[in-house]
Design a protein around this motif. Sequence first.
Motif, PDB file in Angstrom:
ATOM      1  N   UNK A 163       1.052  -1.199  -0.096  1.00 23.77           N
ATOM      2  CA  UNK A 163      -0.078  -0.127  -0.101  1.00 23.77           C
ATOM      3  C   UNK A 163       0.733   1.382  -0.142  1.00 23.77           C
ATOM      4  N   UNK A 164       1.869   1.318   0.966  1.00 23.68           N
ATOM      5  CA  UNK A 164       2.794   2.362   0.859  1.00 23.68           C
ATOM      6  C   UNK A 164       4.369   1.751   0.944  1.00 23.68           C
ATOM      7  N   UNK A 165       5.314   2.801   0.636  1.00 20.99           N
ATOM      8  CA  UNK A 165       6.501   2.369   0.641  1.00 20.99           C
ATOM      9  C   UNK A 165       6.970   1.957   1.910  1.00 20.99           C
ATOM     10  N   UNK A 175      12.706   3.525  15.147  1.00 19.89           N
ATOM     11  CA  UNK A 175      12.140   4.261  13.917  1.00 19.89           C
ATOM     12  C   UNK A 175      10.647   3.597  13.733  1.00 19.89           C
ATOM     13  N   UNK A 176      10.686   2.413  13.827  1.00 23.35           N
ATOM     14  CA  UNK A 176       9.295   1.751  13.674  1.00 23.35           C
ATOM     15  C   UNK A 176       8.273   2.013  14.525  1.00 23.35           C
ATOM     16  N   UNK A 177       8.647   2.200  15.845  1.00 24.40           N
ATOM     17  CA  UNK A 177       7.849   2.503  16.958  1.00 24.40           C
ATOM     18  C   UNK A 177       7.436   3.790  16.726  1.00 24.40           C
ATOM     19  N   UNK A 178       8.216   4.556  16.200  1.00 26.63           N
ATOM     20  CA  UNK A 178       7.973   6.228  16.117  1.00 26.63           C
ATOM     21  C   UNK A 178       6.919   6.347  15.078  1.00 26.63           C
ATOM     22  N   UNK A 179       6.904   5.523  14.196  1.00 28.28           N
ATOM     23  CA  UNK A 179       5.864   5.569  12.851  1.00 28.28           C
ATOM     24  C   UNK A 179       4.548   4.747  13.308  1.00 28.28           C
ATOM     25  N   UNK A 180       4.470   4.037  14.444  1.00 26.77           N
ATOM     26  CA  UNK A 180       3.339   3.413  14.926  1.00 26.77           C
ATOM     27  C   UNK A 180       2.439   4.035  15.969  1.00 26.77           C
ATOM     28  N   UNK A 181       1.484   4.754  15.534  1.00 30.93           N
ATOM     29  CA  UNK A 181       0.791   5.263  16.843  1.00 30.93           C
ATOM     30  C   UNK A 181       0.276   4.353  18.074  1.00 30.93           C
ATOM     31  N   UNK A 182       0.209   3.155  17.801  1.00 29.74           N
ATOM     32  CA  UNK A 182       0.091   2.528  19.091  1.00 29.74           C
ATOM     33  C   UNK A 182       1.321   2.081  19.887  1.00 29.74           C
ATOM     34  N   UNK A 210      -3.813  -4.282   9.624  1.00 36.13           N
ATOM     35  CA  UNK A 210      -3.460  -4.636  11.060  1.00 36.13           C
ATOM     36  C   UNK A 210      -2.108  -4.242  11.456  1.00 36.13           C
ATOM     37  N   UNK A 211      -2.110  -2.783  11.663  1.00 35.89           N
ATOM     38  CA  UNK A 211      -0.779  -2.267  11.757  1.00 35.89           C
ATOM     39  C   UNK A 211      -0.858  -1.063  12.773  1.00 35.89           C
ATOM     40  N   UNK A 212      -1.629  -1.296  13.851  1.00 40.42           N
ATOM     41  CA  UNK A 212      -1.427  -0.355  14.959  1.00 40.42           C
ATOM     42  C   UNK A 212      -1.435   1.255  14.544  1.00 40.42           C
ATOM     43  N   UNK A 213      -2.101   1.461  13.600  1.00 42.21           N
ATOM     44  CA  UNK A 213      -2.303   2.935  13.136  1.00 42.21           C
ATOM     45  C   UNK A 213      -1.261   3.318  11.983  1.00 42.21           C
ATOM     46  N   UNK A 214      -0.364   2.472  11.820  1.00 46.95           N
ATOM     47  CA  UNK A 214       0.847   2.959  10.802  1.00 46.95           C
ATOM     48  C   UNK A 214       0.227   3.702   9.696  1.00 46.95           C
ATOM     49  N   UNK A 215      -0.828   3.202   8.932  1.00 45.54           N
ATOM     50  CA  UNK A 215      -1.359   3.838   7.414  1.00 45.54           C
ATOM     51  C   UNK A 215      -1.898   5.087   7.766  1.00 45.54           C
ATOM     52  N   UNK A 216      -2.316   5.309   8.859  1.00 44.45           N
ATOM     53  CA  UNK A 216      -3.177   6.416   9.227  1.00 44.45           C
ATOM     54  C   UNK A 216      -2.094   7.550   9.927  1.00 44.45           C
ATOM     55  N   UNK A 217      -1.033   7.393  10.015  1.00 46.03           N
ATOM     56  CA  UNK A 217      -0.103   8.355  10.552  1.00 46.03           C
ATOM     57  C   UNK A 217       0.064   9.521   9.659  1.00 46.03           C
ATOM     58  N   UNK A 218       0.063  10.678  10.303  1.00 42.94           N
ATOM     59  CA  UNK A 218       0.477  11.769   9.567  1.00 42.94           C
ATOM     60  C   UNK A 218       1.551  12.461  10.075  1.00 42.94           C
ATOM     61  N   UNK A 219       1.806  13.878   9.776  1.00 43.25           N
ATOM     62  CA  UNK A 219       2.817  14.701  10.574  1.00 43.25           C
ATOM     63  C   UNK A 219       2.389  15.602  11.455  1.00 43.25           C
TER      64      UNK A 219
END
Length: 260
Positions: free
Chosen positions: A154-156, A213-220, A251-260
């Motif tokens: 879905x995303x890079x 880095x992974x956790x920083x991009x994962x809202x949960x 199933x991503x802990x909010x990863x795809x919905x993360x913005x800046x």
Amino acid sequence: MHPRLSHWRLDGRTALVTGASKGIGYACARELAALGADVLLIARDGDALEEVCDELSEECPDVEVMGMAADLTDAEDRLAVFDWIADLDVELSLLVNNVGGNLVKPTLDYTSDDYRGIFELNVFSAYEMCRLAQPHLVQHANAAIVNVGSVSGIVHVRTGSPYGMTKAALHQLTRNLACEWAEDGIRVNGVAPWYIRTQRSEPALADAEYLDEVLDRTPMGRIGEPEEVAGVVAFLCLPASGYVTGEIVAVDGGFLRYGF
């Protein structure tokens, strides 16, 4: 028992789960068995598969648990799986295409054998398993296929371009089959996990800097567990999801919905 509770059970159903000896595949098999489904498990490692079958049989004594060692990139092995199913004389109504793999390199470093192998494992095996399963699934009023994709489709993300391409293709296969086979009573959905704690993800997550880095991009703020993917896969197999098809559920802990 309340009549609606049967919509949250899989009693009397038979599910075929690929890549079932560990990780997400094992968790899916365990979840489906716990919900009452008989499970047929496929994996390349026969010894690991035998252990898994013994574990699930002990944990879920009221269902049938059977396994077959097969390499689903091999056409003869795929046919052998369905010969085995025919010999068992079971009514297959659920298919979970979980088998997959990856080789991470910069795009220019892949050989043609490298990327063709990733496509064989991640896309073509699932495509052929769907085609081979269809004559079985069409015999049921509420059959379902669940394909295990990835947020990489879905995303890079840093998984290498061939992996992302294969998962995007698997997602599109899911949408196409959902529309094409709806009239046959076959629902087709997919899940798109982010980082899940499995043997395959362990090496990357062992790098503390990368994990941060992974956790920083994962809202949960945490890594997912295989059981959390399996719960969504199971829901997509249940009669309770009978009007859901063509969906790719992150199933991503909010990863795809993360913005800046």
